[in-house]
Design a protein around this motif. Sequence first.
Motif, mmCIF file in Angstrom:
data_model
loop_
_atom_site.group_PDB
_atom_site.id
_atom_site.type_symbol
_atom_site.label_atom_id
_atom_site.label_comp_id
_atom_site.label_asym_id
_atom_site.label_seq_id
_atom_site.Cartn_x
_atom_site.Cartn_y
_atom_site.Cartn_z
ATOM 1 N N GLY A 1 0.833 -1.230 -0.135
ATOM 2 C CA GLY A 1 -0.046 -0.107 -0.052
ATOM 3 C C GLY A 1 0.835 1.054 -0.025
ATOM 4 O O GLY A 1 1.391 1.689 0.926
ATOM 5 N N ASP B 1 0.644 5.437 -1.452
ATOM 6 C CA ASP B 1 0.117 6.533 -1.869
ATOM 7 C C ASP B 1 1.028 6.951 -2.912
ATOM 8 O O ASP B 1 1.878 7.596 -2.727
ATOM 9 C CB ASP B 1 0.117 7.607 -0.696
ATOM 10 N N ARG C 1 1.133 9.579 -4.458
ATOM 11 C CA ARG C 1 1.571 11.076 -4.344
ATOM 12 C C ARG C 1 2.912 11.139 -3.972
ATOM 13 O O ARG C 1 3.421 12.195 -3.723
ATOM 14 C CB ARG C 1 0.611 11.827 -3.676
ATOM 15 N N THR C 2 3.270 10.057 -3.141
ATOM 16 C CA THR C 2 4.723 10.124 -2.238
ATOM 17 C C THR C 2 5.852 9.661 -3.416
ATOM 18 O O THR C 2 6.919 9.742 -2.872
ATOM 19 C CB THR C 2 4.744 9.296 -0.962
ATOM 20 N N GLY D 1 -5.764 -0.817 9.012
ATOM 21 C CA GLY D 1 -4.661 -1.396 8.940
ATOM 22 C C GLY D 1 -4.735 -2.835 9.490
ATOM 23 O O GLY D 1 -5.500 -3.353 10.347
ATOM 24 N N TYR E 1 4.714 8.881 9.035
ATOM 25 C CA TYR E 1 4.994 8.773 7.685
ATOM 26 C C TYR E 1 5.025 7.134 7.068
ATOM 27 O O TYR E 1 5.939 7.172 6.310
ATOM 28 C CB TYR E 1 6.226 9.515 7.274
ATOM 29 N N ILE E 2 4.510 6.470 7.715
ATOM 30 C CA ILE E 2 4.366 4.880 7.280
ATOM 31 C C ILE E 2 4.231 4.762 6.128
ATOM 32 O O ILE E 2 3.225 5.391 5.564
ATOM 33 C CB ILE E 2 3.716 4.151 8.404
ATOM 34 N N HIS E 3 4.702 3.720 5.366
ATOM 35 C CA HIS E 3 4.487 3.337 3.735
ATOM 36 C C HIS E 3 4.777 4.771 3.206
ATOM 37 O O HIS E 3 4.528 4.585 1.956
ATOM 38 C CB HIS E 3 2.832 3.386 3.499
ATOM 39 N N ALA E 4 5.683 5.799 3.487
ATOM 40 C CA ALA E 4 6.175 6.903 2.761
ATOM 41 C C ALA E 4 7.642 6.355 2.507
ATOM 42 O O ALA E 4 8.227 5.650 3.015
ATOM 43 C CB ALA E 4 5.797 8.156 3.138
ATOM 44 N N PRO E 5 8.468 7.193 1.501
ATOM 45 C CA PRO E 5 9.710 6.842 1.386
ATOM 46 C C PRO E 5 10.689 7.059 2.457
ATOM 47 O O PRO E 5 11.800 6.444 2.503
ATOM 48 C CB PRO E 5 10.068 7.773 0.072
#
Lengths: 350, 329, 351
Positions: free
Chosen positions: A89, A91, A93-94, A292, A317-321
């Motif tokens: 999962g 986003d 946009r990230t 989740g 900011y989990i699951h972001a780079p």
Amino acid sequence: MLLKTLSEARGVSGNEAAIREILLPAVEPFIDEHRVDALGNLICLRKARRERVAGGSERVLVAAHMDEIGLIITDINSDGSLRYAKVGGIDDRTLLSKQVLVGEKAVPGVIGFRPIHLIGRGGLEKKADISQTVVDIGASSKESAARLVQVGDYVTFRTGFEVLAEDGLRCAKGKAFDDRVGCAVLVEALQGDYAFDLYAVFTTQEEVGLRGARVAGYRINPDIAIALEGTVCDDLPKEKDADVTPVTQLGHGPAVSYRDSSVICDKNLVRLITETAAAEGIPWQYRRSAVGGTDAGALHLVREGVRAAVISVPCRYIHAPVSMVSLNDFDNAVRLVKAVLTHLEGGLEA
Amino acid sequence: MKALIKELVEAFGPSGYEEQVAELIRAKAQAVADDIRTDNLGNLIVLKKGTGGGKRVMISAHMDEIGLIVSYIDKKGFARFNPVGGLPISTMTGARVRFANGTVGVIYNEKDGWAGPGSLADCYIDTGATCPEDSPVQIGDVACINRPMEELGPRLTSKAMDDRIGCAVALQALLELPASPNDVYFVFSVQEEVGCRGAMVAAFGIEPDVAVAVDVTSWGDTPQAKPMAIELGKGPAIKVKDGGMLAHSGVKRWMVASAEAAGVPYQLEVLIGGTTDAYTIQTARAGVPTGCLSVPTRYVHSPSEVVDYNDVLNATRLMVQMLANPISW
Amino acid sequence: MDIVGLMRTLSSATGISGYECALAESVRQAFQPFADEFSVDTLGNLIALKRATRPVAGVRRSIMLAGHMDEIGMIVKEVKDGYLRATDVGGIDFRTLLGQEVVVHGVRDLPGVIGARPPHVLAATDYEKPVPWDQFFIDIGLPADQVSELVHVGDLVSLRREFIELAEGHVSGKAFDDRAGVASLAVCLEQLSSLQHSWDVYAIATTQEETGLKGATTAAYGINPDIGIAVDVGFGAQSGVAEHESIRMNAGPAIAIGPNVHPKMQARLMAVGDLNEVPYQKEVIPGASGTDGWAIQVARAGIPTAVLSIPLRYMHTTVETLNVKDIERAGRLMALFISGLDEAFAADLGL
């Protein structure tokens, strides 16, 4: 620092071998047996080090997943750029304007975007069209790219681990804290002496449907299962300063789930965890959301059902780079998990 | 049977918090059961042993109801919540809820009350608290809808007909069941509303030869209702298909034959969305022939679910007929 | 010249528009071996002078080369509950900011990240629109009271991105716009040191280009050169950009054609490229070039100007990508052009 090594290591769901190779030597001094199963789970057994208490737990499984979200190469274009798909999962946009590493050879690449100068009036108000983006490794032709990468190569974000401050919240930034923080906590917890057989399972494919934990749980058939996670932390100011749940708050201690989308946690196990935290003076917080899923979702449904709970380290900011954890929360999670395992020796109220 | 139904539907038991319902059922089943146990997830498993030579049958009715769980208490004491199971937003504004400790709260939404809320995230519970400190409920506390049962002529309305009416049918059938060759495991399951989780592990443990879920189904007999060939008062429904499973054709034939043998009116059911415990029982271990006996129910998941009392009696008669005799198809 | 090494140094330094002075030192070191003297003007332009090696008696002519050293960035506009809200300096597509790392230049340099709310808590409709500006927060991972002490409104925020090498001579990083141009000036000066030239050469790392060509405006006035060349970056061919909007990667600098460019300057540059087999391409710019050349051209009584573009992908993001061969070619083309400057060309230009 093991957490740094784990955070910077590369292991997208389905390709967790590199993580296993870091973890095995780290846990080997503390375990009696280990095996790697058909899905790649690293299953470690630390036998009871103390005498079992009558009515106490016999087999406790503690799981942390090795895999991280990422991308996978689906095609090489004629101009040498690479098409990709998301694994887990993310986003969309990230993804813009990020550095990545492709495949076993960690070939560096970037995901760019159309220059702002060429975006017409009103264009900035629209969602960026991610289908226009590619992974660019600097190759100018299909042939040239094919010498470096191939279709099916996994892609990770190129994000370094760094401690931002040595005092205060002791925040660290990096990638893949979901769930390398859980892995690192589990390595620490494995070093305690307990009165039951402790199965430490470093699972695979959590991000694509809790698949590793399911088969590992079936094999071990534990009395009790605890999933260790890096979890959602949403404590930034909200739009219009809305007074709504932050899910968890950084620096407020490890998070204990009452439920998530995959499991309603065993009430007595949750009570044991929270009472243990209170008794030991370890700060803790509820994970205040139902969103989740976690490995506990798969583990509590194996065979005739297993009493399960989740203990997490909050990650902004989990699951972001790039995401952020507080090392205070990490240390307290280690303390809490060890204390909970000790308290479990007497078994769990039915 | 109405007293039993009233007791069951008014009990407190959102998914994961079914103990009160389990206690109620245990007390009533005790006298006729050969064995009663509670498993790791909280399923209440009641065995009625057969005389031998029959099948190992699993009946599953779920004890849990939809509800909610408090996720946050804001500075003014309003509680935010997450749904437990499919909580329809359309019936929530102004609904009342009850917590395990007896606290009652009112749900409202932060948008204009007339326009209706956009999503459950816009809703909050007003418990009368003015700040987190004086809130009678805490993060992690669970609530169910607060509605007593009422009679509407031949019909009954309440919260939690889904699926206490199934529990009532299964329990009544257990109490009425004469000696039969079959070992029948009556499972009063947990956590159906969050993914049929209780039935999944119960079926693994019991390893039944055949299984039947007892649950509510949808309806097609109100103004502008979605087309569905199910009406209240026309008898219990024998499931052919729903959103999660296809009933085993043999089980379906056995159920139809039993209804005809007992002279019970019945309807055949094809449900577009939604499913029941049968969904997870069917794929337990190497597979279980599974069907479902449904009680037609209007306004499912609203605070006022409506069933026809005769359908309930007929469902019970049908179940007794199914279980009392050698099973074949 | 180790262009990759130079780009690594220049890209890694910080120099947001208006605050280029720390970076200027790195540029000075790059130019040092090849220049005769340095000066810094009031707007912070770093001006390196390389005097003519075969001056013509009685005339003193000069050329100005401009590459801007400033980069886009952000500036803190609010400190709120331990988080920072910022606005851009110089044109950032804020949609590229989610999940970026930054350095906040507060009382001391503070690393931070621009957070994205996790997908878990977003509604389906949230994905369909960009995150609004006021929902971008910079998080430096410190307690709120400490943040208020260390960071104040007006502090600068630079984007943080490590320089990396890609395949086939491509490199990627931040601030290549226009450190690539600055690097090409260094290449030009180095090449000139083994060539003879009759004109003085002012190689200028200009400031505040991204906020309105400010540095080039004052530098051109102050130096008052005979002719000028601005080197900036151009839109390199990339996914999501049509061929007609872009120039080719690894095909040499693009020589601009259009009102910003003196036709004879443009023709001479092409002739030099053809003669010396320096690859170049043509780029039509029908109006404002958006480069320092736009300001140089109208300084004082007007200056014959040319514009070179180094092909660059993903302009104004943190993953700007170019091929170092194009920097080398731009530098070499300028050096060869300069060594051929003479009074005949001056006359041709009407000087």
